[in-house]
Scaffold this motif. Structure first.
Motif, PDB file in Angstrom:
ATOM      1  N   SER A 142     -10.355  -7.207   0.725  1.00 34.75           N
ATOM      2  CA  SER A 142     -10.642  -7.732   2.410  1.00 34.75           C
ATOM      3  C   SER A 142     -10.333  -8.938   2.571  1.00 34.75           C
ATOM      4  CB  SER A 142     -12.037  -7.457   2.807  1.00 34.75           C
ATOM      5  OG  SER A 142     -12.321  -6.012   2.626  1.00 34.75           O
ATOM      6  N   ASP A 197     -10.397  -2.845   8.652  1.00 37.43           N
ATOM      7  CA  ASP A 197      -9.213  -2.855   8.908  1.00 37.43           C
ATOM      8  C   ASP A 197      -8.638  -1.636   9.328  1.00 37.43           C
ATOM      9  OD1 ASP A 197      -6.456  -3.787   9.012  1.00 37.43           O
ATOM     10  OD2 ASP A 197      -5.974  -3.110   6.806  1.00 37.43           O
ATOM     11  N   ARG A 239      -8.747  -3.383   2.814  1.00 35.32           N
ATOM     12  CA  ARG A 239      -7.720  -3.367   3.852  1.00 35.32           C
ATOM     13  C   ARG A 239      -6.552  -2.785   3.315  1.00 35.32           C
ATOM     14  NH1 ARG A 239      -3.765  -7.433   3.072  1.00 35.32           N
ATOM     15  NH2 ARG A 239      -4.245  -8.951   1.349  1.00 35.32           N
ATOM     16  N   TRP A 240      -5.732  -2.452   4.160  1.00 32.12           N
ATOM     17  CA  TRP A 240      -4.429  -1.558   3.644  1.00 32.12           C
ATOM     18  C   TRP A 240      -3.411  -2.875   3.563  1.00 32.12           C
ATOM     19  CZ3 TRP A 240      -3.418   2.606   1.088  1.00 32.12           C
ATOM     20  CH2 TRP A 240      -2.188   2.757   1.152  1.00 32.12           C
TER      21      TRP A 240
END
Length: 740
Positions: A661, A668, A650-651
């Protein structure tokens, strides 16, 4: 088979069976998803399932009882959780499976196994042992014996041993790997064997498509009286649509699946030649280094095979690594350690990673993966550091120096179920793996189902007419490319004009194909035109909620179901229409392009012409923008893009780097990115991950005539606070679209 028996007995509803396989067919869902934790796809399927009689009121009950349904969604074993309210008592075992398909598709495979076991018995879910003598006894001199190959399994060693046991070794067994120019050799080999009563093995029939009709004729011409009674024809082939059906129908079919699970894979390696030979095992001049590196090599072999189960997260292309790769690597390791006093890590790493295994790897991003995996097992630490671990949990490591049996004992002590962390992957990878198994199961069943569905022919025709009419109504008229060219003429300093006109032309071809095929389908349903095979295929795809092959031949890559694909297509058409009406957008929806590479080239070309810089000296740097970024005007150079999704991580919006994540959240949304063209020498150095961008989650593609992949778009330099290899082994990538 189990469901067909139940349907014939009247114990199963056709409509429910079709829903289990397809998830229903629908374009729009007028009901809003009530919960943030419930995926959109699951909510859409629940809404469609409510229309089936046995599930009447389901949508309203899910909306009003969050706690009970969330308990099922969060459970590690949803089969064991009671359904809320009346549903536990009112639904049959099969109907419960249909409902679980909506909420937890990743858990359908064990549910199916339990269902078959309860209705037919355990014998139908337990794979029979590989019985070569039994298969041979079922054959005759005119009956081919066919090995259906699976990745990682090679039946040749077992066949050669069996041939020796039966007295058909040496000159009495002729083997040939089929390929270009091998047909005439095979024909001559067969002619001799038929007369002399020897055995012939033709390997890799799937690689010799053009010769398959000849093989079919040879097999058809075999007669018991004119064929030596000892003659046997053995064939090996991966599943292929080009393999002759008559040979399949008449032959004895066998398959030998490789062991599932890392533990079983390691056991199989240690029981195979030459490792099982204690003389070979103990004969190396550097015994400690050999045994440690040998264990690392076997672990590497198991890892590269087991990663296949995770789909594109593991490998973009599912390579056929097998025992032969391991055998030659083991022998080279033994030979090099005998020849050198120092550890020749560079040499054995190159031979194993680049030649033996790497020789199969054709994707550049997969090459990064295989080299990264091998670095974990071929290094100084595995030999010299007694505390060196293969995984974060510490359960997996190279055992201390000992005899052959001690290594087998250690392997047998390992867990049966292998967690993703062993492969340096996030726990979410297990969900991806299970969903992949479910999709493969349903797709395989659909291939055998044909176009039959719930209800009679009239109901099917009515549904087809309604769905096709709904799609036709939603499709806008074709773009006027001539008007677009007048409004946005080819300009030296604005390449985006050309991109817009070309995109409109590509989408016109697609929308015309969709529209015309559906209009003709409606006419065929009314009996106004003949229902051709092409229209039959379109009808079957619409019934199954899939994108018809006819459309895909004119379309951008997509793995979405039919309803989502149509909505996605409409969004793309609206994106271009807004561009035409309002001018070049300040933020480009990069996922909306048919040919994304043209847009990327256009951005670079605008910069090169603005500053009179040769375009081949330019590259991109990438800035991930904050959510409050001002997009009222475009950037001075480059372009703002959005619409990407993160797969495998994810960012982190606070630190502005990739992060692990969140459990159960597979994807995401990536924030807006500024693509900044600049001279390659001017790109600033910083910790980054070269993140590949793909059009679909399948990741693999083919090279088109333009030299571009049909799936891969570009590598983006994005910030990371972890070593690049961490994300490489995680399978981290950006997607232009999801599968939902």
């Amino acid at each position: 088979m189990c469901c067909n028996i139940m349907k014939n007995k009247g114990n199963m509803n056709d409509e429910e069976w079709r829903f289990l396989l397809t998830g229903g067919v629908g374009l729009d869902n007028p009901h809003k998803n009530p919960y943030t934790w419930l995926p959109i796809k699951a909510w859409d399927e629940i809404t469609r399932l409510t229309d089936i009689k046995a599930f009447d009121g389901l949508r309203q009950h899910v909306t009003a009882n969050e706690e009970g349904w969330k308990k099922i969604y969060d459970s590690t074993d949803p089969m064991e959780v009671s359904l809320p309210g009346k549903w536990e008592d009112n639904l049959s075992e099969f109907q419960k499976m249909v409902l679980i398909r909506c909420l937890r598709p990743d858990k359908i495979t064990p549910f199916v196994q339990s269902f078959v076991k309860n209705n037919l018995g355990p014998v139908y879910i337990e794979p029979p042992p590989f019985d070569l003598p039994g298969s041979y006894s079922d054959s005759t001199n005119i009956t081919p014996l066919i090995f259906v190959l699976s990745p990682g399994a090679d039946p040749m060693v077992a066949l050669m041993k069996f041939a020796d046991d039966q007295g058909f070794g040496g000159s009495k067994l002729s083997s040939l790997s089929l390929g270009q120019g091998q047909g005439p050799i095979a024909v001559k080999m067969l002619e001799n064997a038929v007369k002399q009563g020897t055995w012939v093995v033709l390997q890799n029939c799937h690689l010799s498509v053009s010769w398959m009709p000849t093989l079919e004729k040879i097999c058809a011409d075999l007669l018991p009286d004119s064929t030596h009674s000892d003659f046997r024809l053995w064939l090996t082939s991966y599943p292929s649509p080009h393999f002759p059906v008559p040979i399949l129908q008449n032959g004895v079919k066998m398959t030998n699946e490789p062991p599932k699970g890392l533990k079983m894979n390691l056991i199989r390696s240690y029981l195979a030649d030459p490792i099982c030979d204690t003389e070979f095992f103990n004969s190396c001049k550097q015994p400690q280094a050999f045994k440690k590196l040998l264990f690392g090599l076997c672990f590497f072999h198991a890892t590269v095979q087991e990663r296949r189960q995770f789909g594109p997260l593991g490998w973009n292309i599912p390579y056929e690594f097998n025992e032969t790769d391991l055998r030659i690597s083991v022998q080279q390791l033994h030979m090099f350690l005998n020849q050198y006093e120092e550890l020749p890590l560079d040499a054995i790493s190159y031979l194993t990673g680049e030649c033996n295994y790497g020789g199969r790897v054709t994707d550049s991003h997969d090459r990064r993966v295989i080299i990264g995996i091998l670095e974990k097992f071929y290094n100084d630490e595995i030999v010299n550091d007694a505390g060196y671990k293969f995984s974060e949990s510490g359960k997996y490591y190279a055992p201390k120096d000992g005899d052959y049996d001690s290594y087998l004992e250690y392997i047998k002590s390992l867990p049966i179920l292998t967690k993703p962390e062993v492969f340096n992957m996030h726990s979410n990878a297990d969900i991806t793996k299970d969903q992949k198994e479910t999709n493969q199961l349903f797709d395989s069943i659909l291939l055998t189902e044909g176009t039959g569905g719930g209800g009679g022919a009239g109901d099917k025709d009515e549904m087809l007419y309604e769905v096709s009419g709904g799609i036709i109504t939603k499709l806008p008229k074709n773009f006027d490319t001539e008007a677009a060219l007048r409004k946005y003429p080819t300009a030296y300093k604005q390449s985006m004009n050309t991109v817009l006109v070309q995109e409109m032309g590509r989408f016109n071809v697609l929308t015309e194909c969709v529209r015309s095929s559906l209009i003709n389908l409606q006419k065929a349903i009314k009996g106004l035109v003949v229902m051709s095979q092409e229209l039959e295929d379109v009808a079957a795809a619409v019934m199954n909620g899939k994108i018809p092959e006819l459309w895909m031949s004119k379309s951008y890559p997509s793995l979405k179901p039919l309803g989502s694909y149509v909505n996605d297509l409409i969004q793309r058409l609206n994106f271009l229409q807004e561009w035409y009406d309002e001018g070049v957008p300040n933020v480009f929806w990069v996922s909306g392009f048919y040919f994304t590479q043209a847009f990327i080239t256009g951005v670079k070309q605008n910069y090169a012409r603005k500053y009179t810089i040769p375009i081949d000296t330019l590259a991109f740097d990438y800035d991930v923008m904050p959510e409050d970024c001002d997009t009222s005007k475009p950037p001075d150079d480059g372009a703002y893009v959005n619409g990407l999704f993160v797969d495998g991580a994810r960012w982190d919006r606070e630190k502005n780097v990739f992060a692990e994540s969140i459990p159960k959240v597979l994807f995401d949304t990536m924030p807006m990115i500024q693509m900044k063209p600049m001279k390659k020498l001017d790109i600033p150095e910083r910790p980054i991950y070269w993140c590949p961008v793909y059009k679909t989650s399948e990741r693999r593609g083919v090279l088109s005539t333009t030299g571009h992949s049909t799936n891969f778009v570009i590598d983006m330099r994005l910030s990371s606070d972890k070593p690049e290899m961490h994300w490489v082994l995680r399978g981290l990538a950006l997607m232009c679209q999801l599968d939902d």
